[in-house]
Design an enzyme around this catalytic site. Structure first.
Site, PDB file in Angstrom:
ATOM      1  N   TYR A 122       2.995  -5.121 -12.742  1.00  0.00           N
ATOM      2  CA  TYR A 122       1.952  -4.793 -11.747  1.00  0.00           C
ATOM      3  C   TYR A 122       0.720  -4.118 -12.338  1.00  0.00           C
ATOM      4  O   TYR A 122      -0.239  -3.844 -11.611  1.00  0.00           O
ATOM      5  CB  TYR A 122       2.557  -3.915 -10.639  1.00  0.00           C
ATOM      6  N   ASN A 138      -1.493  -6.404   1.658  1.00  0.00           N
ATOM      7  CA  ASN A 138      -0.463  -6.747   0.680  1.00  0.00           C
ATOM      8  C   ASN A 138       0.862  -6.328   1.320  1.00  0.00           C
ATOM      9  O   ASN A 138       1.226  -5.159   1.298  1.00  0.00           O
ATOM     10  CB  ASN A 138      -0.678  -6.018  -0.648  1.00  0.00           C
ATOM     11  N   ASP A 154       3.663 -11.548  13.702  1.00  0.00           N
ATOM     12  CA  ASP A 154       3.313 -11.532  15.131  1.00  0.00           C
ATOM     13  C   ASP A 154       2.154 -10.583  15.407  1.00  0.00           C
ATOM     14  O   ASP A 154       1.280 -10.879  16.228  1.00  0.00           O
ATOM     15  CB  ASP A 154       4.538 -11.129  15.974  1.00  0.00           C
ATOM     16  N   HIS A 167      -1.658 -10.614  -3.038  1.00  0.00           N
ATOM     17  CA  HIS A 167      -0.581 -10.166  -3.928  1.00  0.00           C
ATOM     18  C   HIS A 167      -1.163  -9.957  -5.313  1.00  0.00           C
ATOM     19  O   HIS A 167      -1.972 -10.780  -5.789  1.00  0.00           O
ATOM     20  CB  HIS A 167       0.539 -11.209  -3.994  1.00  0.00           C
ATOM     21  N   ILE A 168      -0.734  -8.901  -5.935  1.00  0.00           N
ATOM     22  CA  ILE A 168      -1.223  -8.573  -7.281  1.00  0.00           C
ATOM     23  C   ILE A 168      -0.773  -9.639  -8.277  1.00  0.00           C
ATOM     24  O   ILE A 168      -1.533 -10.076  -9.133  1.00  0.00           O
ATOM     25  CB  ILE A 168      -0.693  -7.175  -7.680  1.00  0.00           C
ATOM     26  N   ARG A 172      10.476 -15.124  -3.764  1.00  0.00           N
ATOM     27  CA  ARG A 172       9.154 -14.552  -3.470  1.00  0.00           C
ATOM     28  C   ARG A 172       8.149 -15.611  -2.993  1.00  0.00           C
ATOM     29  O   ARG A 172       7.029 -15.280  -2.610  1.00  0.00           O
ATOM     30  CB  ARG A 172       8.570 -13.871  -4.716  1.00  0.00           C
TER      31      ARG A 172
HETATM   32  O1  CA2 Z   1       2.440  -9.053  -6.320  1.00  0.00           O
HETATM   33  C1  CA2 Z   1       2.445  -8.362  -5.307  1.00  0.00           C
HETATM   34  O2  CA2 Z   1       1.466  -7.713  -4.942  1.00  0.00           O
HETATM   35  C2  CA2 Z   1       3.713  -8.239  -4.467  1.00  0.00           C
HETATM   36  O3  CA2 Z   1       3.334  -8.230  -3.096  1.00  0.00           O
HETATM   37  C3  CA2 Z   1       4.361  -6.927  -4.856  1.00  0.00           C
HETATM   38  C4  CA2 Z   1       5.709  -6.704  -4.169  1.00  0.00           C
HETATM   39  C5  CA2 Z   1       6.622  -7.894  -4.361  1.00  0.00           C
HETATM   40  O4  CA2 Z   1       7.806  -7.711  -3.590  1.00  0.00           O
HETATM   41  C6  CA2 Z   1       5.945  -9.190  -3.922  1.00  0.00           C
HETATM   42  O5  CA2 Z   1       6.844 -10.269  -4.193  1.00  0.00           O
HETATM   43  C7  CA2 Z   1       4.656  -9.401  -4.692  1.00  0.00           C
HETATM   44  C8  CA2 Z   1       6.387  -5.471  -4.749  1.00  0.00           C
HETATM   45  C9  CA2 Z   1       5.604  -4.220  -4.565  1.00  0.00           C
HETATM   46  C10 CA2 Z   1       6.301  -3.131  -5.311  1.00  0.00           C
HETATM   47  O6  CA2 Z   1       5.354  -2.485  -6.108  1.00  0.00           O
HETATM   48  C11 CA2 Z   1       5.792  -1.796  -7.197  1.00  0.00           C
HETATM   49  C12 CA2 Z   1       4.807  -1.255  -7.974  1.00  0.00           C
HETATM   50  C13 CA2 Z   1       5.165  -0.581  -9.105  1.00  0.00           C
HETATM   51  C14 CA2 Z   1       6.496  -0.434  -9.448  1.00  0.00           C
HETATM   52  C15 CA2 Z   1       7.469  -0.968  -8.646  1.00  0.00           C
HETATM   53  C16 CA2 Z   1       7.119  -1.656  -7.507  1.00  0.00           C
END
Ligand code: CA2
Length: 150
Positions: free
Chosen positions: A24, A76, A89, A102-103, A113
């Site tokens: 991330y 997000n 909804d 999404h990042i 995912r």
């Molecule tokens: O890529 C993204 O932005 C996601 O929405 C991030 C989610 C993941 O479940 C999606 O599939 C994709 C996870 C967010 C959790 O963020 C963290 C950040 C740092 C460390 C651990 C988790």
């Protein structure tokens, strides 16, 4: 009155920059907020920036955005992307242009995912640009607002 955008972040995004930087990146959620504020200001928008680990809270904020007459939502949904009919909804009921971001590139990651309930209610989806995706989403909403589709 200033035009307002809501930027909503789902579960665990409070951990950005503190864990899993290889996935991330190193930026924190505070950095994301600063980026969103700078980008929104450039377009004459104010932002409401929030994060929650609670699904219902996110639903309530989407309703709040609609009640406040927000010009758009950037969301997000994080882990709720693949599960939340409730957030979908709320977006459908709000009738506000909503950009899902999404990042990471969710389609290049694990199969679970790939499917998003949220995309059914989104005007557009941005993924894989890192945190720059938030700025791209705000730029996109500003363009839509300036030039609504006929
Ligand atoms: O890529 C993204 O932005 C996601 O929405 C991030 C989610 C993941 O479940 C999606 O599939 C994709 C996870 C967010 C959790 O963020 C963290 C950040 C740092 C460390 C651990 C988790």
């Amino acid at each position: 009155m200033a035009k307002t955008l809501f930027v909503l972040n789902g579960p665990n995004l409070n951990l950005l920059g503190t864990r899993e930087p290889h996935i991330y990146g190193a930026a924190t959620l505070k950095d994301v907020q600063a980026l969103c504020e700078t980008t929104a200001r450039k377009h004459g928008f104010e932002i409401v920036f929030r994060q929650s680990n609670i699904e219902g809270e996110i639903v309530t904020w989407i309703q709040e955005a609609a009640a406040a007459g927000a010009v758009g939502i950037v969301i997000n949904p994080a882990g709720y992307t693949t599960t939340s009919v409730a957030i979908l909804d709320a977006i459908l009921a709000a009738k506000i242009p909503t950009i899902e971001i999404h990042i990471t590139n969710i389609h290049a990651r694990e199969e679970f995912r790939h499917h998003s309930y949220i995309s059914k209610g989104a005007k557009a989806v941005i993924c894989g640009f890192g945190i720059s995706g938030y700025a791209l989403a705000i730029d996109g909403l500003a363009a839509l607002h300036a030039n609504p589709p006929k």
